[in-house]
Design a protein around this motif. Structure first.
Motif, short mmCIF file in Angstrom:
data_model
loop_
_atom_site.label_atom_id
_atom_site.label_comp_id
_atom_site.label_asym_id
_atom_site.label_seq_id
_atom_site.Cartn_x
_atom_site.Cartn_y
_atom_site.Cartn_z
N LEU A 245 -3.76 25.96 -11.05
CA LEU A 245 -4.45 25.96 -9.78
C LEU A 245 -4.95 24.57 -9.42
O LEU A 245 -5.21 23.73 -10.29
CB LEU A 245 -5.65 26.93 -9.83
N GLU A 249 -8.79 25.72 -5.25
CA GLU A 249 -8.60 27.10 -5.67
C GLU A 249 -9.46 27.43 -6.89
O GLU A 249 -10.06 28.51 -6.97
CB GLU A 249 -7.12 27.35 -5.97
N ARG A 253 -12.52 30.25 -7.05
CA ARG A 253 -12.58 31.34 -8.03
C ARG A 253 -13.79 31.22 -8.94
O ARG A 253 -14.34 32.23 -9.40
CB ARG A 253 -11.29 31.35 -8.85
#
Length: 274
Positions: A245, A249, A253
């Motif tokens: 990622l 991103e 998360r």
């Protein structure tokens, strides 16, 4: 009318001249007057049919008509008293007949073919249809605009009513808070639960600010993570998918999972792991 005036003119001429000359001669004179008038009239009609016009012919025709009228008027004035009115009543027929021929000539000059009349009628009907449609459209637009204005006015009235009720409720709540702040017992109770800024000084309890609020940065809900734990979480989230990622991103998360860390520490952990 032309035929009647010619007969009357001939009769008057025969009666006048028949006393001084043979009636056959008087008849010839009367026929000559009527014939000259009829000849000029026929020639003028022929020119009109060809789309032409002759002023001398028209003048001669009017002279013959005036002469016939003069003969009838003179005879009426010289007749017996009982018949003067009758003769004068018909003396205008020659000039009237000539005027009617003139009107008929003007009508022929402006006469149109049936096709042209049908085309004109169609154009007029189309114009009337367009005018009727335009009037209907204007009436419909006016009715629609009236309905829209009525709906907007009613909606505005409802919004104003709700705003008035809300302002009234806020005013009542503010008044209640003001009474609580001004009350001695209530003020002492509220002041006792506030934190002291300066030792031995009790801060005065103030009303909350009634106005626009500013965003406050979110505080970390849990204990701060150590650098080693933060590195482990960042590396785990980064390699949770293939390919790895990106930072954006991973940060999204990380926040979604409920972890908290400042942006500076999170970016530093990303640099160490990556």
């Amino acid at each position: 009318m032309t035929a009647v005036s010619m007969v009357l003119t001939l009769a008057v001429v025969v009666m006048w001249l028949g006393q001084a000359m043979p009636k056959s001669v008087a008849l010839v004179v009367g026929l000559g007057l009527d014939g000259g008038w009829l000849a000029t009239l026929a020639y003028e009609r022929r020119l009109a049919a060809q789309g032409d016009h002759s002023t001398p012919v028209t003048v001669v025709g009017w002279v013959f008509g005036a002469a016939a009228t003069g003969v009838l008027v003179a005879h009426g004035l010289m007749a017996e008293k009982d018949s003067i009115g009758a003769w004068l009543a018909v003396s205008w027929l020659p000039l009237a007949a000539k005027a009617l021929w003139l009107v008929h000539g003007l009508w022929e000059r402006t006469a149109l073919t049936p096709d042209a009349l049908d085309a004109i009628q169609g154009i007029q009907q189309e114009a009337r249809d367009e005018a009727a449609v335009a009037r209907a459209r204007l009436r419909s637009d006016a009715a629609t605009e009236e309905t829209r204005l009525t709906a907007v006015t009613q909606a505005g009235a409802r919004v104003a009513h709700v705003q008035a009720k809300t302002a009234e409720a806020l005013a009542e709540a503010w008044s209640t808070l003001e009474k609580a702040r001004q009350g001695e017992d209530t003020s002492r109770a509220l002041t006792s639960v506030t934190s002291r800024v300066t030792p031995d000084v009790t801060p005065r309890w103030e009303l909350p600010v009634w106005g626009p609020s500013e965003a406050v940065p979110a505080l970390e809900s849990g204990p701060a993570l150590t650098d080693e734990a933060l590195d482990v979480l960042v590396d785990e989230i980064r390699h949770s998918e293939v390919p790895s990622l990106s930072y954006r991103e991973m940060a999204a998360r990380f926040r979604t999972a409920g972890h908290s860390a400042s942006e500076v520490r999170l970016r530093a952990a990303w640099k160490r792991v990556a």
